[in-house]
Design a protein around this motif. Sequence first.
Motif, PDB file in Angstrom:
ATOM      1  N   THR A  33      11.045  79.365 -48.238  1.00 11.56           N
ATOM      2  CA  THR A  33      10.041  79.459 -47.171  1.00 11.56           C
ATOM      3  C   THR A  33       8.641  79.014 -47.566  1.00 11.56           C
ATOM      4  OG1 THR A  33       9.649  81.803 -47.721  1.00 11.56           O
ATOM      5  CG2 THR A  33      11.303  81.326 -46.021  1.00 11.56           C
ATOM      6  N   CYS A  34       8.430  78.520 -48.780  1.00 11.13           N
ATOM      7  CA  CYS A  34       7.112  77.927 -49.046  1.00 11.13           C
ATOM      8  C   CYS A  34       6.979  76.683 -48.168  1.00 11.13           C
ATOM      9  CB  CYS A  34       6.947  77.599 -50.525  1.00 11.13           C
ATOM     10  SG  CYS A  34       8.059  76.362 -51.181  1.00 11.13           S
ATOM     11  N   GLY A  35       5.775  76.424 -47.724  1.00  5.43           N
ATOM     12  CA  GLY A  35       5.561  75.433 -46.677  1.00  5.43           C
ATOM     13  C   GLY A  35       6.140  74.067 -46.960  1.00  5.43           C
ATOM     14  N   ARG A  36       5.934  73.562 -48.161  1.00  2.30           N
ATOM     15  CA  ARG A  36       6.411  72.227 -48.485  1.00  2.30           C
ATOM     16  C   ARG A  36       7.926  72.149 -48.383  1.00  2.30           C
ATOM     17  NH1 ARG A  36       4.790  66.809 -49.138  1.00  2.30           N
ATOM     18  NH2 ARG A  36       6.688  65.835 -49.884  1.00  2.30           N
ATOM     19  N   MET A  37       8.615  73.174 -48.828  1.00  2.00           N
ATOM     20  CA  MET A  37      10.068  73.188 -48.783  1.00  2.00           C
ATOM     21  C   MET A  37      10.572  73.413 -47.362  1.00  2.00           C
ATOM     22  SD  MET A  37      12.727  72.944 -50.897  1.00  2.00           S
ATOM     23  CE  MET A  37      12.593  73.719 -52.514  1.00  2.00           C
ATOM     24  N   LEU A  38      10.013  74.407 -46.687  1.00  2.94           N
ATOM     25  CA  LEU A  38      10.547  74.817 -45.397  1.00  2.94           C
ATOM     26  C   LEU A  38      10.374  73.749 -44.329  1.00  2.94           C
ATOM     27  CD1 LEU A  38      11.888  77.243 -43.994  1.00  2.94           C
ATOM     28  CD2 LEU A  38       9.603  78.024 -43.350  1.00  2.94           C
ATOM     29  N   PHE A  39       9.237  73.070 -44.318  1.00  3.66           N
ATOM     30  CA  PHE A  39       8.933  72.157 -43.227  1.00  3.66           C
ATOM     31  C   PHE A  39       8.969  70.677 -43.621  1.00  3.66           C
ATOM     32  CE2 PHE A  39       6.825  76.155 -42.043  1.00  3.66           C
ATOM     33  CZ  PHE A  39       7.481  76.391 -40.847  1.00  3.66           C
ATOM     34  N   TRP A  40       9.502  70.390 -44.819  1.00  6.68           N
ATOM     35  CA  TRP A  40       9.608  68.981 -45.198  1.00  6.68           C
ATOM     36  C   TRP A  40      10.813  68.716 -46.100  1.00  6.68           C
ATOM     37  CZ3 TRP A  40       8.204  64.697 -43.128  1.00  6.68           C
ATOM     38  CH2 TRP A  40       8.214  63.518 -43.853  1.00  6.68           C
ATOM     39  N   ASP A  41      10.747  69.130 -47.361  1.00  9.74           N
ATOM     40  CA  ASP A  41      11.749  68.687 -48.332  1.00  9.74           C
ATOM     41  C   ASP A  41      13.144  69.230 -48.072  1.00  9.74           C
ATOM     42  OD1 ASP A  41      10.343  66.972 -50.372  1.00  9.74           O
ATOM     43  OD2 ASP A  41       9.030  68.711 -50.377  1.00  9.74           O
ATOM     44  N   SER A  42      13.261  70.378 -47.418  1.00 10.28           N
ATOM     45  CA  SER A  42      14.580  70.942 -47.164  1.00 10.28           C
ATOM     46  C   SER A  42      15.369  70.137 -46.146  1.00 10.28           C
ATOM     47  CB  SER A  42      14.459  72.395 -46.674  1.00 10.28           C
ATOM     48  OG  SER A  42      13.755  72.441 -45.442  1.00 10.28           O
ATOM     49  N   MET A  43      14.717  69.220 -45.447  1.00 13.96           N
ATOM     50  CA  MET A  43      15.413  68.453 -44.401  1.00 13.96           C
ATOM     51  C   MET A  43      15.480  66.962 -44.711  1.00 13.96           C
ATOM     52  SD  MET A  43      12.501  68.754 -41.393  1.00 13.96           S
ATOM     53  CE  MET A  43      12.134  70.474 -41.690  1.00 13.96           C
ATOM     54  N   LEU A  44      15.391  66.623 -46.010  1.00 18.87           N
ATOM     55  CA  LEU A  44      15.427  65.223 -46.412  1.00 18.87           C
ATOM     56  C   LEU A  44      16.544  64.983 -47.435  1.00 18.87           C
ATOM     57  CD1 LEU A  44      11.614  64.502 -46.881  1.00 18.87           C
ATOM     58  CD2 LEU A  44      13.031  63.980 -44.890  1.00 18.87           C
ATOM     59  N   ALA A  45      17.103  63.799 -47.409  1.00 18.55           N
ATOM     60  CA  ALA A  45      18.206  63.443 -48.319  1.00 18.55           C
ATOM     61  C   ALA A  45      17.655  62.866 -49.614  1.00 18.55           C
ATOM     62  CB  ALA A  45      19.139  62.451 -47.638  1.00 18.55           C
ATOM     63  N   LEU A  46      16.772  63.612 -50.271  1.00 18.05           N
ATOM     64  CA  LEU A  46      16.142  63.149 -51.502  1.00 18.05           C
ATOM     65  C   LEU A  46      16.691  63.899 -52.711  1.00 18.05           C
ATOM     66  CD1 LEU A  46      12.444  62.847 -50.288  1.00 18.05           C
ATOM     67  CD2 LEU A  46      14.240  61.113 -50.268  1.00 18.05           C
ATOM     68  N   ILE A  47      16.411  63.370 -53.881  1.00 21.29           N
ATOM     69  CA  ILE A  47      16.916  63.949 -55.127  1.00 21.29           C
ATOM     70  C   ILE A  47      16.219  65.256 -55.473  1.00 21.29           C
ATOM     71  CG2 ILE A  47      17.123  63.532 -57.627  1.00 21.29           C
ATOM     72  CD1 ILE A  47      17.098  60.536 -57.022  1.00 21.29           C
ATOM     73  N   ASP A  48      14.982  65.430 -55.046  1.00 22.44           N
ATOM     74  CA  ASP A  48      14.072  66.384 -55.669  1.00 22.44           C
ATOM     75  C   ASP A  48      14.504  67.844 -55.568  1.00 22.44           C
ATOM     76  OD1 ASP A  48      11.616  64.535 -56.415  1.00 22.44           O
ATOM     77  OD2 ASP A  48      12.368  63.954 -54.456  1.00 22.44           O
ATOM     78  N   VAL A  49      15.050  68.281 -54.442  1.00 23.16           N
ATOM     79  CA  VAL A  49      15.459  69.680 -54.321  1.00 23.16           C
ATOM     80  C   VAL A  49      16.592  69.980 -55.293  1.00 23.16           C
ATOM     81  CG1 VAL A  49      16.474  71.402 -52.792  1.00 23.16           C
ATOM     82  CG2 VAL A  49      14.665  69.897 -51.935  1.00 23.16           C
ATOM     83  N   THR A  50      17.565  69.092 -55.359  1.00 28.75           N
ATOM     84  CA  THR A  50      18.691  69.292 -56.276  1.00 28.75           C
ATOM     85  C   THR A  50      18.224  69.214 -57.725  1.00 28.75           C
ATOM     86  OG1 THR A  50      20.189  68.324 -54.650  1.00 28.75           O
ATOM     87  CG2 THR A  50      20.987  68.480 -56.917  1.00 28.75           C
TER      88      THR A  50
END
Length: 548
Positions: A119-136
């Motif tokens: 739920t931190c802003g960057r994760m919740l409203f951007w990176d969690s909904m993208l097919a990028l490497i960074d979260v993994t």
Amino acid sequence: MRQKLFLLALLLLPAALLIHLGAVVFIDDEAIRSLVAQEMLWSGNFIFPTLHADAYLNKPPLWNWVLALSFYLHGGASEWAARLPTTLALVAFAATAYHFSRQHFSQYLAAVHALTVITCGRMLFWDSMLALIDVTFSFVVYAQVMLLYTYGRRGEWTRAFAWSYALTAVGFLLKGLPAFVFQGITLLALLAWTRAWKQLLRPAHLLSGLGCLAVLGLYYWQYSYYVDLPKVFERLFLESGKRTAVAHGVGDLVQHLLAFPFEMSYHFLPWTLLLVYLFQRGSWRRLRKNDFAAFCLVVFLANLPVYWLSPNVYPRYLLMLFPLLFGSLLHLHVGHQARRTRTYRALRYLLLGLMTLCAVVMPFVPLLEATQGVPLAWVKSLTVGAAAGAVCVAAWRKESQLLLLFAIFLLLLRIGFNFFVLPTRAASSERALAVRETATAAMRAHPQDSVAIFAYTLIEPATGYYLSMARGRVIPRQWQDFAPQTLYIISPLQYPGVEVLPQDSIYLRHLRTYYPLGTLPNPPAGPIPLEEPLRDGMGTGLGEALVH
């Protein structure tokens, strides 16, 4: 009560993370990862990553393998299939944070810590909904840090080295050299923390490091059959170094040094509001009472300069670090809450005020003109608004549950975001839609014609992805032996002297221009030389020249 609230958070997660996940057109980085993965499926070659049949050297292949598996299981590539692995990795990331925090914090605090990851802003409203490497990648690095600390603190150094170097290999295959940087800095921080420097020379450490290199060597040995390895490692070093101060001027560096703390604090709101605790007198002494909380802050601070000194970084590069900081800040919060300090009371009323304001506004979102196309808008806004209002009331009444209720409130905000912002964004992004629509229309209009990209024509990755998917097979780059019947995608900006008979056109959103798709009445006789430095989207120039 706390268990029921945590269960409620778990029940909200699927709606928060999955509704309209595939609605918005790809950004370029998503398109790169997805097209490389799709070309692997089309070619059947999972060792040699390609982009438009040209060697793709910027990143190792593991994330492409993950996406390829998702595409295979879904029966084809799509925005949803590409983004789902990110969502699953995020849930695993949060579960990992809970698992390790639970060994040092209360169950309540560990649950809140897990939710801060999501739920931190960057994760919740951007990176969690993208097919990028960074979260993994961040999930892998965080697990790497936690295992290194857990086993190292127990004195089980063989396990600490074995697990952390195994994950270093995984991290390298995801994103390259940064995996070694995190391992090296964190290991040095842990050895300093535990005063166990002699472990550096122990056989367990040396063998684990060699095992990591052996795993990577096995892959690159196979890769060497396709591309000269010096070219590969040169590109990996360039990719890792282009964000650093070496690649930028002094002015950019000074500006970044000043802006970085404020920019990153903004991106990881609202949980970075807890930073106020860190600047209170005696905060370090209180952290030292919990070895885990103190070490998390040490590792955060030890790794932070890598990015603070790099002018061209994105917040997603730090996704693995802020959960470490949040763990430390949550521990401090508990102490301030128990003493009901002035800082705690001010922060509590700030959070309650923000919740109240959002809860009052949320039911009236359909009054905004941009949301007029959302079906059942009032039903959605009133439902989510009522739920948010109930959580807000509970937060005023149940002071001891404030942070957990606040995290639940943020999940409800994301659900509202899914209902109203994502569909609106998907429908109103005219340039993004033009990329997909012109690429699809052009390929469907010429199903029997041979299509290729002319030489080093700069193709924006999203354009290349939608062209290839509409075509249903690889659209290759071609540098020589141009056929008069082939339709070429060509940049008139790069090749103004090449005559082309347009039969269609393709839109590029960043350049805000159209490329012609047509035949070459007077094709060049020889190979096309490179006349400018290569940029992303222009290929590598290797093509088949280095393919054995």
